[in-house]
Design an enzyme around this catalytic site. Structure first.
Site, short mmCIF file in Angstrom:
data_model
loop_
_atom_site.label_atom_id
_atom_site.label_comp_id
_atom_site.label_asym_id
_atom_site.label_seq_id
_atom_site.Cartn_x
_atom_site.Cartn_y
_atom_site.Cartn_z
N ASP A 63 0.88 -1.16 -0.06
CA ASP A 63 -0.17 0.08 0.00
C ASP A 63 0.81 1.44 0.04
OD1 ASP A 63 -1.85 1.96 0.34
OD2 ASP A 63 -2.25 1.34 2.63
N LYS A 87 1.01 -15.39 -2.33
CA LYS A 87 1.43 -16.40 -3.23
C LYS A 87 2.49 -17.24 -2.47
CE LYS A 87 0.61 -14.19 -7.57
NZ LYS A 87 -0.08 -15.32 -8.04
N ARG A 108 -10.17 10.81 -12.07
CA ARG A 108 -9.39 10.95 -10.77
C ARG A 108 -8.83 9.84 -10.32
NH1 ARG A 108 -13.55 12.65 -6.83
NH2 ARG A 108 -11.86 12.55 -5.46
N LYS A 109 -8.94 8.49 -10.88
CA LYS A 109 -8.69 7.31 -10.26
C LYS A 109 -7.19 6.97 -10.96
CE LYS A 109 -13.16 4.97 -10.05
NZ LYS A 109 -13.89 4.05 -10.68
#
Length: 151
Positions: A63, A87, A108-109
């Protein structure tokens, strides 16, 4: 990195980059292609299953790398959707490489991709994210150029 490539150190959240109890003490770098990379040693404070990293700690690192890639590419964003595929387990004490990059912009993404990579080159965790431009939440501060503080 190949000859001629450069890496530029960046900062970020105190939890991931700062020297705080149970923090990661990470250092991430931006390369010439706009990808954020860094290495982190997974210590016992990040334990989930016995002897292995907690998945949430690995998700935190991805993140942060994906968000940093957004910021380093000029987008002031907040995460709105994060997805992770686990994984391979990450043993405690392992040094892993974290990556994050912007894939594309759609209004905006900002769509991103990141990973936790083991020392043998195997991918332990893959992640994707959608971040939304929201500069109004940051009051002019750029957390990825402001050095982290210690407590």
């Amino acid at each position: 990195m190949e000859t001629g490539d450069t890496k530029h150190p960046i900062g970020g959240s105190t939890f991931v980059f700062g020297d705080v109890p149970a923090g990661f003490g990470a250092q991430f770098y931006l390369d010439d292609e706009g990808t954020v990379t860094g290495t982190v040693k997974i210590d016992s404070s990040k334990q989930g299953p016995p002897g292995h990293a907690h998945g949430g700690s690995l998700a935190t690192l991805i993140d942060e790398a994906m968000g940093a890639a957004c910021w380093q590419n000029g987008y002031r964003v907040l995460a709105v959707n994060l997805n992770f595929n686990y994984k391979r387990p990450v043993p405690l004490g392992a040094e892993v490489t974290i990556t994050g990059r912007v894939e594309r912009k759609d209004g905006r993404k900002i769509h991103t991709r990141g990973a936790v990579i083991l020392s043998d080159g195997g991918v332990a965790v893959e992640g994707t994210g959608i971040f939304v431009e929201a500069p109004q939440y940051f009051g002019g501060k750029d957390p990825f150029t402001t050095p982290p503080t210690s407590r």
